[in-house]
Design a protein around this motif. Structure first.
Motif, PDB file in Angstrom:
ATOM      1  N   GLY A 142       0.824  -1.323   0.050  1.00 26.02           N
ATOM      2  CA  GLY A 142      -0.012   0.090   0.035  1.00 26.02           C
ATOM      3  C   GLY A 142       0.801   1.345   0.077  1.00 26.02           C
ATOM      4  N   GLU A 143       2.043   1.023   0.511  1.00 26.32           N
ATOM      5  CA  GLU A 143       2.822   2.193   0.514  1.00 26.32           C
ATOM      6  C   GLU A 143       3.931   2.322  -0.551  1.00 26.32           C
ATOM      7  N   ALA A 144       4.362   3.293  -0.726  1.00 28.91           N
ATOM      8  CA  ALA A 144       5.538   3.580  -1.887  1.00 28.91           C
ATOM      9  C   ALA A 144       6.849   3.508  -1.034  1.00 28.91           C
ATOM     10  N   PHE A 145       7.659   2.537  -1.767  1.00 30.50           N
ATOM     11  CA  PHE A 145       9.087   2.488  -1.234  1.00 30.50           C
ATOM     12  C   PHE A 145       9.840   3.668  -1.202  1.00 30.50           C
ATOM     13  N   LEU A 146       9.866   4.147  -2.316  1.00 37.90           N
ATOM     14  CA  LEU A 146      10.563   5.276  -2.720  1.00 37.90           C
ATOM     15  C   LEU A 146       9.691   6.417  -3.474  1.00 37.90           C
ATOM     16  N   ASP A 147       9.371   7.537  -3.113  1.00 41.34           N
ATOM     17  CA  ASP A 147       8.715   8.570  -3.627  1.00 41.34           C
ATOM     18  C   ASP A 147       9.589   9.657  -3.748  1.00 41.34           C
ATOM     19  N   GLY A 148       9.182  10.905  -4.387  1.00 42.37           N
ATOM     20  CA  GLY A 148      10.014  12.113  -4.718  1.00 42.37           C
ATOM     21  C   GLY A 148      10.770  12.633  -3.393  1.00 42.37           C
ATOM     22  N   GLU A 149      10.127  12.877  -2.332  1.00 42.09           N
ATOM     23  CA  GLU A 149      10.908  13.300  -1.176  1.00 42.09           C
ATOM     24  C   GLU A 149      12.117  12.161  -0.766  1.00 42.09           C
ATOM     25  N   ARG A 150      11.563  10.993  -0.773  1.00 41.92           N
ATOM     26  CA  ARG A 150      12.549   9.809  -0.112  1.00 41.92           C
ATOM     27  C   ARG A 150      13.571   9.823  -1.219  1.00 41.92           C
ATOM     28  N   LEU A 151      13.360  10.005  -2.327  1.00 40.52           N
ATOM     29  CA  LEU A 151      14.370  10.019  -3.316  1.00 40.52           C
ATOM     30  C   LEU A 151      15.444  10.964  -3.104  1.00 40.52           C
ATOM     31  N   ARG A 152      14.882  12.109  -2.966  1.00 45.71           N
ATOM     32  CA  ARG A 152      15.945  13.288  -2.643  1.00 45.71           C
ATOM     33  C   ARG A 152      16.559  13.121  -1.278  1.00 45.71           C
ATOM     34  N   THR A 153      16.240  12.339  -0.446  1.00 46.66           N
ATOM     35  CA  THR A 153      17.003  12.136   0.833  1.00 46.66           C
ATOM     36  C   THR A 153      18.064  11.214   0.524  1.00 46.66           C
ATOM     37  N   VAL A 154      17.758  10.193  -0.192  1.00 47.53           N
ATOM     38  CA  VAL A 154      18.548   9.001  -0.656  1.00 47.53           C
ATOM     39  C   VAL A 154      19.944   9.760  -1.534  1.00 47.53           C
ATOM     40  N   VAL A 155      19.435  10.727  -2.305  1.00 50.23           N
ATOM     41  CA  VAL A 155      20.400  11.302  -3.113  1.00 50.23           C
ATOM     42  C   VAL A 155      21.336  12.285  -2.444  1.00 50.23           C
ATOM     43  N   MET A 200      37.779  11.125   4.292  1.00 44.29           N
ATOM     44  CA  MET A 200      37.141  11.274   5.585  1.00 44.29           C
ATOM     45  C   MET A 200      36.678  12.221   6.030  1.00 44.29           C
ATOM     46  N   GLY A 201      37.688  13.161   6.422  1.00 47.11           N
ATOM     47  CA  GLY A 201      37.643  14.447   7.161  1.00 47.11           C
ATOM     48  C   GLY A 201      36.694  15.189   6.372  1.00 47.11           C
ATOM     49  N   LEU A 202      36.874  15.370   5.198  1.00 43.58           N
ATOM     50  CA  LEU A 202      35.575  16.036   4.483  1.00 43.58           C
ATOM     51  C   LEU A 202      34.259  15.704   4.671  1.00 43.58           C
ATOM     52  N   TYR A 203      34.040  14.276   4.316  1.00 46.40           N
ATOM     53  CA  TYR A 203      32.871  13.762   4.436  1.00 46.40           C
ATOM     54  C   TYR A 203      32.094  14.164   5.968  1.00 46.40           C
ATOM     55  N   ILE A 204      33.047  13.520   6.942  1.00 47.94           N
ATOM     56  CA  ILE A 204      32.527  13.943   8.351  1.00 47.94           C
ATOM     57  C   ILE A 204      32.149  15.451   8.604  1.00 47.94           C
ATOM     58  N   PHE A 205      33.151  16.259   8.233  1.00 45.89           N
ATOM     59  CA  PHE A 205      32.620  17.493   8.265  1.00 45.89           C
ATOM     60  C   PHE A 205      31.392  18.034   7.385  1.00 45.89           C
ATOM     61  N   TYR A 206      31.272  17.566   6.452  1.00 49.58           N
ATOM     62  CA  TYR A 206      29.944  17.822   5.471  1.00 49.58           C
ATOM     63  C   TYR A 206      28.730  17.152   6.381  1.00 49.58           C
ATOM     64  N   ALA A 207      28.778  15.946   6.628  1.00 47.28           N
ATOM     65  CA  ALA A 207      27.750  15.438   7.219  1.00 47.28           C
ATOM     66  C   ALA A 207      27.272  15.868   8.723  1.00 47.28           C
ATOM     67  N   ILE A 235      28.707  10.553  -0.431  1.00 44.20           N
ATOM     68  CA  ILE A 235      29.499   9.319  -0.359  1.00 44.20           C
ATOM     69  C   ILE A 235      30.268   9.000  -1.545  1.00 44.20           C
ATOM     70  N   VAL A 236      29.665   9.228  -2.821  1.00 46.95           N
ATOM     71  CA  VAL A 236      30.703   9.247  -4.066  1.00 46.95           C
ATOM     72  C   VAL A 236      31.444  10.043  -3.902  1.00 46.95           C
ATOM     73  N   ALA A 237      31.396  11.409  -3.667  1.00 43.59           N
ATOM     74  CA  ALA A 237      32.254  12.293  -3.487  1.00 43.59           C
ATOM     75  C   ALA A 237      33.379  11.904  -2.863  1.00 43.59           C
ATOM     76  N   MET A 238      33.152  11.463  -1.504  1.00 46.44           N
ATOM     77  CA  MET A 238      34.068  11.007  -0.482  1.00 46.44           C
ATOM     78  C   MET A 238      35.201  10.239  -1.252  1.00 46.44           C
ATOM     79  N   ALA A 239      34.537   8.779  -2.156  1.00 49.06           N
ATOM     80  CA  ALA A 239      35.196   8.066  -2.640  1.00 49.06           C
ATOM     81  C   ALA A 239      36.246   8.464  -3.817  1.00 49.06           C
TER      82      ALA A 239
END
Length: 167
Positions: A78-91, A113-120, A97-101
């Motif tokens: 009955g519920e969507a697994f991924l809608d527009g708002e959830r997709l934005r959160t995932v992205v 790692m330092g840049l990612y932790i700071f960003y997060a 993470i891709v940028a960190m790699a």
């Protein structure tokens, strides 16, 4: 664009089946038979890969049966697994993470790692700049001590740390 939970169940099962197939293939390169001195190196990994594939197939069958029977467990259909708002959160989580790699491959793991932790902490969680910076530096320092000094496992340092003489 909505993606149903059953579609994601099947997609995840296919992904884990692919992992199981890779494990099985890698195991066949090392031998999967029982030799005169016992099992060859790929014997147990091969069967673990087979169990992963079997579990994945079971998930697909269970999902298809649930979908065909029209059953809804805990609102799964009955519920969507991924809608527009959830997709934005995932992205918003996935792209850093891709940028960190990418940064880690270019400038070294500790810088990435330092840049990612700071960003997060600063951007995603909304902490103030100084606590975010101190936390990121602390995480990098603790990881450096644990991996480089205690476990003696050298991680990719990159040109920045090498310029400071940290090899």
């Amino acid at each position: 664009m909505d993606i149903s939970r059953s579609t994601m169940d099947i997609a995840a099962a296919c992904a884990t089946a692919a992992v199981g197939a890779v494990v099985c293939y890698g195991a066949t390169l090392n031998g999967t038979a029982w030799g005169s001195s016992g099992p060859e190196p790929g014997y147990f990994p091969f069967y673990v890969g087979c169990l992963i594939i079997l579990g994945s197939a079971g998930t697909v069958v269970q999902t298809l049966l649930r979908r065909a029977g029209g059953r809804q467990e805990h609102g799964a259909e009955g519920e969507a697994f991924l809608d527009g708002e959830r997709l934005r959160t995932v992205v918003a989580f996935f792209l850093p993470i891709v940028a960190m790699a990418a940064i880690s491959a270019w400038l070294g793991l500790y810088i990435g790692m330092g840049l990612y932790i700071f960003y997060a902490l600063r951007v995603a969680a909304g902490f103030r700049t100084l606590p975010s910076l101190v936390s990121a530096l602390a995480v990098v320092a603790v990881n450096f001590v644990i991996f480089e000094k205690l476990f003696m496992v050298p991680l990719l340092k990159g040109p920045v740390l090498e310029a400071f003489g940290i090899y």
